[in-house]
Design an enzyme around this catalytic site. Sequence first.
Site, mmCIF file in Angstrom:
data_model
loop_
_atom_site.group_PDB
_atom_site.id
_atom_site.type_symbol
_atom_site.label_atom_id
_atom_site.label_comp_id
_atom_site.label_asym_id
_atom_site.label_seq_id
_atom_site.Cartn_x
_atom_site.Cartn_y
_atom_site.Cartn_z
ATOM 1 N N ASP A 165 1.518 -9.434 5.928
ATOM 2 C CA ASP A 165 0.055 -9.482 5.867
ATOM 3 C C ASP A 165 -0.430 -10.641 5.006
ATOM 4 O O ASP A 165 0.369 -11.318 4.358
ATOM 5 C CB ASP A 165 -0.512 -8.144 5.372
ATOM 6 C CG ASP A 165 0.245 -7.565 4.180
ATOM 7 O OD1 ASP A 165 1.023 -8.298 3.551
ATOM 8 O OD2 ASP A 165 0.038 -6.381 3.876
ATOM 9 N N GLU A 187 -4.201 0.840 7.195
ATOM 10 C CA GLU A 187 -4.734 1.943 6.398
ATOM 11 C C GLU A 187 -4.700 3.235 7.226
ATOM 12 O O GLU A 187 -4.462 3.191 8.446
ATOM 13 C CB GLU A 187 -6.171 1.617 5.977
ATOM 14 C CG GLU A 187 -6.308 0.399 5.066
ATOM 15 C CD GLU A 187 -5.747 0.606 3.658
ATOM 16 O OE1 GLU A 187 -5.301 1.723 3.329
ATOM 17 O OE2 GLU A 187 -5.731 -0.368 2.879
HETATM 18 C C1 F6R Z 1 2.170 -5.995 0.832
HETATM 19 C C2 F6R Z 1 1.945 -4.801 1.630
HETATM 20 C C3 F6R Z 1 1.445 -3.534 1.035
HETATM 21 C C4 F6R Z 1 2.285 -3.065 -0.150
HETATM 22 C C5 F6R Z 1 1.764 -1.740 -0.705
HETATM 23 C C6 F6R Z 1 2.493 -1.328 -1.969
HETATM 24 O O1 F6R Z 1 2.599 -7.075 1.641
HETATM 25 O O2 F6R Z 1 2.149 -4.876 2.781
HETATM 26 O O3 F6R Z 1 1.432 -2.541 2.022
HETATM 27 O O4 F6R Z 1 3.614 -2.917 0.241
HETATM 28 O O5 F6R Z 1 0.395 -1.854 -1.007
HETATM 29 O O6 F6R Z 1 2.209 -2.254 -2.972
HETATM 30 P P1 F6R Z 1 2.987 -2.216 -4.369
HETATM 31 O O7 F6R Z 1 4.399 -2.567 -4.068
HETATM 32 O O8 F6R Z 1 2.295 -3.262 -5.197
HETATM 33 O O9 F6R Z 1 2.830 -0.846 -4.884
#
Ligand code: F6R
Length: 241
Positions: free
Chosen positions: A67, A142
């Site tokens: 993303d 989401e």
């Molecule tokens: C990032 C992504 C998000 C994260 C998720 C968890 O490229 O795709 O879906 O994997 O928000 O984020 P962290 O690892 O910061 O808790």
Amino acid sequence: MLIIETSNYTELSKRAANLVIDEISKKPNLRICFATGKTPFGMYEELIKTYKKKKVDFSKIISFNLDEYLGIKKENKNSYFYYMHENFFNHININKKNINLLDSETKDSKKECLLYERKIKEKPIDLMILGVGVNGHIGFNEPFSSFNSKTRVIELSDETIKRNSKYFRNIQNVPKKAITIGIGTVLNSKKIILLASGKDKSEAIKKLIKTKPDKSCPVTALRKHDNLIVILHKEAGRIIR
Ligand code: F6R
């Protein structure tokens, strides 16, 4: 689904890095899709260490990313372009021509999505690395995203904007839109490694492991995949016992 429980974040990062290295040693031109965020950070550090010991060669891999925000400059410290270069690509021997990142500065975001989806169709992803959001999101998919969704523009939810605002100077600076690979695109990958660290991920992991796929928690879509490895830091895994 193979579940690997680790006792701390360092172990999680090492296990993830070792799996990536194994796949690259079996297929040097592996097509791999990377995630950003705090969870995979340690994995990138381990991969860099291993590269410095000359035990892995990234020169032939082809990379994609899950993303990217829309409407911020690539050099903005919050862009995923910046994250990937700063934390990984600038420290390994990946061929810059083989890096496929979504363009945060695109003037035609719909075209950007179609082009990215086409690139992935031409070079299907062998290994998908995922983190998971507290609400179960994967990429920027989401809750209530379609399980067949493809790469597309997303309006970020107020909740996500609020959560991500900690990385920006103030909440007004958080982009309102992003591009994400779809859940359908994720499910087309040959192998998926999902990383989860921290207590706040335990509800999402519990749903993935114990309930049927349900759109209200996007990560549960992964139950449909027959080559899924989940690497958990024990806090996120406690709930599975
Ligand atoms: C990032 C992504 C998000 C994260 C998720 C968890 O490229 O795709 O879906 O994997 O928000 O984020 P962290 O690892 O910061 O808790």
